[in-house]
Scaffold this active site. Structure first.
Site, short mmCIF file in Angstrom:
data_model
loop_
_atom_site.label_atom_id
_atom_site.label_comp_id
_atom_site.label_asym_id
_atom_site.label_seq_id
_atom_site.Cartn_x
_atom_site.Cartn_y
_atom_site.Cartn_z
N LYS A 9 69.20 -6.48 61.46
CA LYS A 9 68.59 -6.54 60.13
C LYS A 9 67.99 -5.18 59.78
O LYS A 9 67.26 -4.60 60.58
CB LYS A 9 67.52 -7.62 60.06
N SER A 25 82.24 -3.12 48.99
CA SER A 25 81.41 -2.87 50.17
C SER A 25 80.03 -2.34 49.84
O SER A 25 79.64 -2.23 48.69
CB SER A 25 82.09 -1.90 51.13
N THR A 57 79.36 -8.81 52.05
CA THR A 57 80.30 -7.70 51.92
C THR A 57 80.48 -7.09 53.30
O THR A 57 80.15 -7.71 54.30
CB THR A 57 79.81 -6.67 50.86
N TYR A 58 81.01 -5.88 53.35
CA TYR A 58 81.16 -5.17 54.62
C TYR A 58 80.60 -3.77 54.47
O TYR A 58 80.42 -3.26 53.37
CB TYR A 58 82.63 -5.14 55.08
N GLY A 73 81.79 -1.75 44.16
CA GLY A 73 82.66 -2.78 43.64
C GLY A 73 81.91 -3.78 42.78
O GLY A 73 80.83 -3.50 42.27
N PRO A 74 82.50 -4.98 42.59
CA PRO A 74 81.89 -5.98 41.71
C PRO A 74 80.45 -6.33 42.06
O PRO A 74 79.66 -6.65 41.17
CB PRO A 74 82.81 -7.19 41.88
N ALA A 75 80.09 -6.24 43.34
CA ALA A 75 78.72 -6.57 43.74
C ALA A 75 77.71 -5.59 43.15
O ALA A 75 76.51 -5.89 43.11
CB ALA A 75 78.60 -6.58 45.26
#
Length: 116
Positions: A9, A25, A57-58, A73-75
């Site tokens: 974390k 990502s 995501t990654y 990206g979309p996030a």
């Protein structure tokens, strides 16, 4: 029996960028990745403290000592630069192993995204 437990974390870092046109990502400063025991390509959960959004995501490796935390990206629509997020990864392991496993949890400086 296998269970899923907290592996790593990065607690409370600031979004430095949001790139909607990137392939996807989250880009994370390499120092933070190493300290939290997260590798490139690893699946992570993102929790946005500012708006309550949660997504998966990654990770892509960012420049070392840059403090970069960029949602791609979309996030990127789910965050704003300046938002505070928590980056979490989980691992599957044997129930007995999980009883003694110690996750890697780091608390970077939330203003600079650097290690204290």
């Amino acid at each position: 029996m296998q269970i899923e437990v907290l592996k790593s974390k990065i607690h409370r870092v600031k979004i430095t960028g949001a790139d909607l046109n990137y392939i996807g990502s989250i880009t994370v400063d390499e120092d933070l990745m190493e300290a939290a025991n997260i590798i490139e390509g690893e699946k992570v959960a993102i929790v946005n403290v500012n708006n309550g959004e949660r997504l998966e995501t990654y990770v892509i490796t960012g420049k070392r000592r840059s403090g970069e935390i960029t949602m791609n990206g979309p996030a990127a629509r789910k965050v704003q630069p300046g938002d505070i997020i928590i980056i979490i990864s989980y691992a599957h392991m044997d129930f007995e192993e999980a009883k003694t496993f110690k996750p890697s949890v780091i608390f970077p400086n939330e203003e600079t995204n650097t290690l204290n």
